[in-house]
Motif scaffolding. Structure first.
Motif, mmCIF file in Angstrom:
data_model
loop_
_atom_site.group_PDB
_atom_site.id
_atom_site.type_symbol
_atom_site.label_atom_id
_atom_site.label_comp_id
_atom_site.label_asym_id
_atom_site.label_seq_id
_atom_site.Cartn_x
_atom_site.Cartn_y
_atom_site.Cartn_z
ATOM 1 N N ASN A 73 -8.313 -2.334 5.720
ATOM 2 C CA ASN A 73 -7.551 -3.011 4.685
ATOM 3 C C ASN A 73 -8.498 -3.762 3.744
ATOM 4 N N THR A 95 -3.919 -3.124 0.552
ATOM 5 C CA THR A 95 -3.811 -4.540 0.947
ATOM 6 C C THR A 95 -2.911 -4.715 2.167
ATOM 7 N N TYR A 96 -2.257 -3.640 2.602
ATOM 8 C CA TYR A 96 -1.476 -3.703 3.845
ATOM 9 C C TYR A 96 -2.427 -3.810 5.027
ATOM 10 N N VAL A 97 -2.236 -4.853 5.838
ATOM 11 C CA VAL A 97 -3.054 -5.076 7.035
ATOM 12 C C VAL A 97 -2.297 -4.511 8.231
#
Length: 222
Positions: A73, A95-97
């Motif tokens: 990410n 940006t998705y963790v």
């Protein structure tokens, strides 16, 4: 007095949730996660200022750098550029963790058990977010079930998501109505000084303020 464990990033959504919990009569246990994200220094600063303004009963900052070790990410891997001006263009943005809220809620469940909390408040937003799969009502419902099955307490812990169906403009409007100090919050994914104004989170914040008819008091680079 009933207690609520509030997961607080230092951002607008989780901050508003904490103030709403206090309004409902909860004693606030504030929880912040340090997973070595790019803006951790600013987020921690905001968290501490918000806790002081809110008058929390107790606060925790927990190290979860295993999230950085997993990677994949842009929030923790500085080699991956933060996308600019791409809000809503990707089903799952970089940006998705991976499973971040699942990790956070697992830890929050343990701490809520220790602190004898009746509720966990988390500022997930399903309607007007970046399509993160761990921000949905369905996911939260299942998380509540596994927390209650895996903790040794007599009462059931409820996961409160008061903003899950809100639009960002509604979050801004309600926060200002409840006198939440949004100028103490931080949304930018990239910078610790001036908000970039171009990442998904900045764009969502700016969109919310614009549609609500208010001016954001924090400074932006762009």
């Amino acid at each position: 007095m009933k207690r609520a464990l509030c997961i607080m990033s230092g951002g607008m959504d989780s901050t508003l949730c904490a103030y709403l919990a206090k309004k409902q009569g909860f004693k606030i246990i504030a929880l912040h996660f340090d997973y070595r994200q790019r803006t951790q220094l600013k987020e921690k600063e905001c968290f501490e200022k918000i806790c002081k303004d809110l008058g929390v009963y107790k606060s925790y900052i927990l190290n979860t750098d295993l999230i950085e070790n997993i990677g994949a990410n842009a929030l923790t891997d500085t080699k991956i550029p933060i996308p600019k001006n791409e809000l809503g263009q990707n089903e799952f943005p970089i940006t998705y963790v991976p499973f971040r809220n699942g990790i956070f809620l697992s830890i929050a469940g343990a701490l809520a058990e220790k602190e004898k909390c009746q509720s966990i408040f988390i500022g997930v937003v399903e309607e007007d977010g970046s399509n993160y799969p761990d921000c949905t009502k369905k996911f939260i419902k299942k998380a509540q079930k596994f927390i209650n099955q895996g903790t040794a307490i007599k009462h059931k812990i409820s996961i409160q998501t008061p903003l899950i169906k809100f639009k960002k403009k509604d979050i801004v409007s309600l926060a200002l109505k409840e006198k939440v100090p949004l100028e103490l919050t931080w949304s930018c994914y990239e910078n610790n000084d001036l908000a970039c104004g171009e990442c998904d989170s900045c764009l969502l914040r700016l969109k919310g303020f614009k549609q609500a008819g208010f001016k954001d008091k924090i400074a932006y680079k762009i």
